[in-house]
Design a protein around this motif. Sequence first.
Motif, PDB file in Angstrom:
ATOM      1  N   ASP A 288      28.567   8.411 -79.970  1.00 17.22           N
ATOM      2  CA  ASP A 288      28.934   7.214 -79.224  1.00 17.22           C
ATOM      3  C   ASP A 288      29.206   7.532 -77.758  1.00 17.22           C
ATOM      4  O   ASP A 288      29.071   6.662 -76.882  1.00 17.22           O
ATOM      5  CB  ASP A 288      30.154   6.532 -79.849  1.00 17.22           C
ATOM      6  CG  ASP A 288      29.812   5.774 -81.116  1.00 17.22           C
ATOM      7  OD1 ASP A 288      28.612   5.501 -81.334  1.00 17.22           O
ATOM      8  OD2 ASP A 288      30.727   5.453 -81.883  1.00 17.22           O
ATOM      9  N   ALA A 289      29.562   8.775 -77.468  1.00 12.15           N
ATOM     10  CA  ALA A 289      29.759   9.199 -76.081  1.00 12.15           C
ATOM     11  C   ALA A 289      28.439   9.459 -75.371  1.00 12.15           C
ATOM     12  O   ALA A 289      28.429   9.843 -74.202  1.00 12.15           O
ATOM     13  CB  ALA A 289      30.620  10.452 -76.034  1.00 12.15           C
ATOM     14  N   GLY A 290      27.331   9.247 -76.068  1.00 13.90           N
ATOM     15  CA  GLY A 290      26.027   9.433 -75.454  1.00 13.90           C
ATOM     16  C   GLY A 290      25.538  10.866 -75.480  1.00 13.90           C
ATOM     17  O   GLY A 290      24.661  11.243 -74.699  1.00 13.90           O
ATOM     18  N   ILE A 291      26.088  11.660 -76.384  1.00 17.50           N
ATOM     19  CA  ILE A 291      25.662  13.056 -76.534  1.00 17.50           C
ATOM     20  C   ILE A 291      24.703  13.101 -77.721  1.00 17.50           C
ATOM     21  O   ILE A 291      25.129  13.029 -78.876  1.00 17.50           O
ATOM     22  CB  ILE A 291      26.874  13.975 -76.762  1.00 17.50           C
ATOM     23  CG1 ILE A 291      27.866  13.832 -75.612  1.00 17.50           C
ATOM     24  CG2 ILE A 291      26.417  15.424 -76.911  1.00 17.50           C
ATOM     25  CD1 ILE A 291      29.228  14.448 -75.885  1.00 17.50           C
ATOM     26  N   HIS A 292      23.436  13.219 -77.439  1.00 17.03           N
ATOM     27  CA  HIS A 292      22.430  13.062 -78.488  1.00 17.03           C
ATOM     28  C   HIS A 292      21.794  14.366 -78.940  1.00 17.03           C
ATOM     29  O   HIS A 292      20.975  14.365 -79.862  1.00 17.03           O
ATOM     30  CB  HIS A 292      21.345  12.086 -78.022  1.00 17.03           C
ATOM     31  CG  HIS A 292      21.819  10.682 -77.916  1.00 17.03           C
ATOM     32  ND1 HIS A 292      22.056  10.049 -76.723  1.00 17.03           N
ATOM     33  CD2 HIS A 292      22.146   9.773 -78.877  1.00 17.03           C
ATOM     34  CE1 HIS A 292      22.485   8.823 -76.939  1.00 17.03           C
ATOM     35  NE2 HIS A 292      22.567   8.631 -78.240  1.00 17.03           N
ATOM     36  N   SER A 293      22.154  15.490 -78.305  1.00 15.26           N
ATOM     37  CA  SER A 293      21.669  16.795 -78.744  1.00 15.26           C
ATOM     38  C   SER A 293      22.877  17.599 -79.216  1.00 15.26           C
ATOM     39  O   SER A 293      23.755  17.942 -78.424  1.00 15.26           O
ATOM     40  CB  SER A 293      20.962  17.520 -77.597  1.00 15.26           C
ATOM     41  OG  SER A 293      19.786  16.841 -77.227  1.00 15.26           O
ATOM     42  N   LEU A 294      22.916  17.876 -80.512  1.00 10.14           N
ATOM     43  CA  LEU A 294      24.079  18.520 -81.123  1.00 10.14           C
ATOM     44  C   LEU A 294      23.662  19.777 -81.871  1.00 10.14           C
ATOM     45  O   LEU A 294      22.643  19.789 -82.567  1.00 10.14           O
ATOM     46  CB  LEU A 294      24.769  17.569 -82.098  1.00 10.14           C
ATOM     47  CG  LEU A 294      25.270  16.231 -81.541  1.00 10.14           C
ATOM     48  CD1 LEU A 294      25.826  15.375 -82.675  1.00 10.14           C
ATOM     49  CD2 LEU A 294      26.324  16.456 -80.467  1.00 10.14           C
TER      50      LEU A 294
ATOM     51  N   TYR B  86      28.731   1.680 -86.326  1.00  7.73           N
ATOM     52  CA  TYR B  86      28.130   0.956 -85.201  1.00  7.73           C
ATOM     53  C   TYR B  86      29.147   0.607 -84.119  1.00  7.73           C
ATOM     54  O   TYR B  86      30.219   0.075 -84.401  1.00  7.73           O
ATOM     55  CB  TYR B  86      27.490  -0.341 -85.697  1.00  7.73           C
ATOM     56  CG  TYR B  86      26.970  -1.209 -84.576  1.00  7.73           C
ATOM     57  CD1 TYR B  86      25.761  -0.923 -83.973  1.00  7.73           C
ATOM     58  CD2 TYR B  86      27.724  -2.291 -84.109  1.00  7.73           C
ATOM     59  CE1 TYR B  86      25.298  -1.704 -82.928  1.00  7.73           C
ATOM     60  CE2 TYR B  86      27.269  -3.070 -83.052  1.00  7.73           C
ATOM     61  CZ  TYR B  86      26.047  -2.771 -82.473  1.00  7.73           C
ATOM     62  OH  TYR B  86      25.587  -3.534 -81.430  1.00  7.73           O
ATOM     63  N   SER B  87      28.787   0.936 -82.858  1.00 10.40           N
ATOM     64  CA  SER B  87      29.530   0.423 -81.702  1.00 10.40           C
ATOM     65  C   SER B  87      28.639   0.428 -80.462  1.00 10.40           C
ATOM     66  O   SER B  87      29.116   0.526 -79.332  1.00 10.40           O
ATOM     67  CB  SER B  87      30.786   1.262 -81.439  1.00 10.40           C
ATOM     68  OG  SER B  87      30.431   2.543 -80.962  1.00 10.40           O
ATOM     69  N   ALA B  88      27.326   0.344 -80.699  1.00  4.92           N
ATOM     70  CA  ALA B  88      26.360   0.517 -79.611  1.00  4.92           C
ATOM     71  C   ALA B  88      26.520  -0.501 -78.494  1.00  4.92           C
ATOM     72  O   ALA B  88      26.178  -0.234 -77.344  1.00  4.92           O
ATOM     73  CB  ALA B  88      24.938   0.449 -80.170  1.00  4.92           C
ATOM     74  N   SER B  89      27.065  -1.671 -78.814  1.00  2.86           N
ATOM     75  CA  SER B  89      27.145  -2.722 -77.796  1.00  2.86           C
ATOM     76  C   SER B  89      28.220  -2.446 -76.751  1.00  2.86           C
ATOM     77  O   SER B  89      28.237  -3.085 -75.687  1.00  2.86           O
ATOM     78  CB  SER B  89      27.424  -4.070 -78.461  1.00  2.86           C
ATOM     79  OG  SER B  89      28.656  -4.048 -79.154  1.00  2.86           O
ATOM     80  N   VAL B  90      29.116  -1.493 -77.036  1.00  2.00           N
ATOM     81  CA  VAL B  90      30.190  -1.197 -76.076  1.00  2.00           C
ATOM     82  C   VAL B  90      30.287   0.287 -75.732  1.00  2.00           C
ATOM     83  O   VAL B  90      31.036   0.660 -74.828  1.00  2.00           O
ATOM     84  CB  VAL B  90      31.561  -1.690 -76.597  1.00  2.00           C
ATOM     85  CG1 VAL B  90      31.585  -3.210 -76.686  1.00  2.00           C
ATOM     86  CG2 VAL B  90      31.885  -1.069 -77.956  1.00  2.00           C
TER      87      VAL B  90
END
Length: 259
Positions: free
Chosen positions: A85-91, A119-123
């Motif tokens: 959710d913090a936008g970190i997509h490579s783990l 889900y919390s993509a809208s915020v």
Amino acid sequence: MTRNRIKRRALAGEKLLGAWVFSGAPAVCETYALAGYDIVLIDAEHTPIDMAETLACVRAVEAGGGDAMVRVPSHDFGMFKRMLDAGIHSLMVPMIDTVDQAKGIIASCLYPPRGRRGYSASVARSGLYGFDEDYIDTAHEDTFLALQVESDLASQNAAAMAALPGADCLFIGANDLAGSLGKLGRLTEPDVLASIDRAAEATLKAGKVLGTIPIPGRDPLALAERGYGIVIGECDMAAVRAGAVADLARNKAKFPGRR
């Protein structure tokens, strides 16, 4: 096409060289990015840095035009959710020994029906605070998971783990793997190398990205020749230590240093 540059380049067969950041210092992260490393890997497993500090490091990498990966501290479901959710997509995920563990981690990182990510993509930053209206449909394409093989048991299970959809990369942790064989620090022992090579062969056979660290006799160039697509070698704290020791050695004739 995935917007995750690490994933796109790795899956295309490019060789990616990375640097570890253990200090949690955003300036170091930005410097490594500006220097041109393909991956700046922020270590949240073996350091005291928290979620806010991790995100500050990721933003610094991005400010330098680079691509960040974070090694997470555990297999905790809630932690994966916060990272994503913090936008970190490579783990990078440490200490995965079994297929069931791998399946659980993958499920934690993907939205239904592929997994069970909340889900919390809208915020959240992951969905650009709602500006990316298609995020929930494309998030799986942009998530890159490097699962760490860090034991002989994991090496034995590497073929089955590499076969899993969502396991983009198997990253061999040579030091802990050697430790699992009772040979911590003895990375050139034949049975340690055999276990490493078994996992590597299984990963390449499955068509997945293979990653590791340099070890004695296998520097980044040699590893690339062996099919490794990601090699993380440089380390900020090791570089600082080496620089300090060298500076003191050069100047000790006039400046003997602290006794």
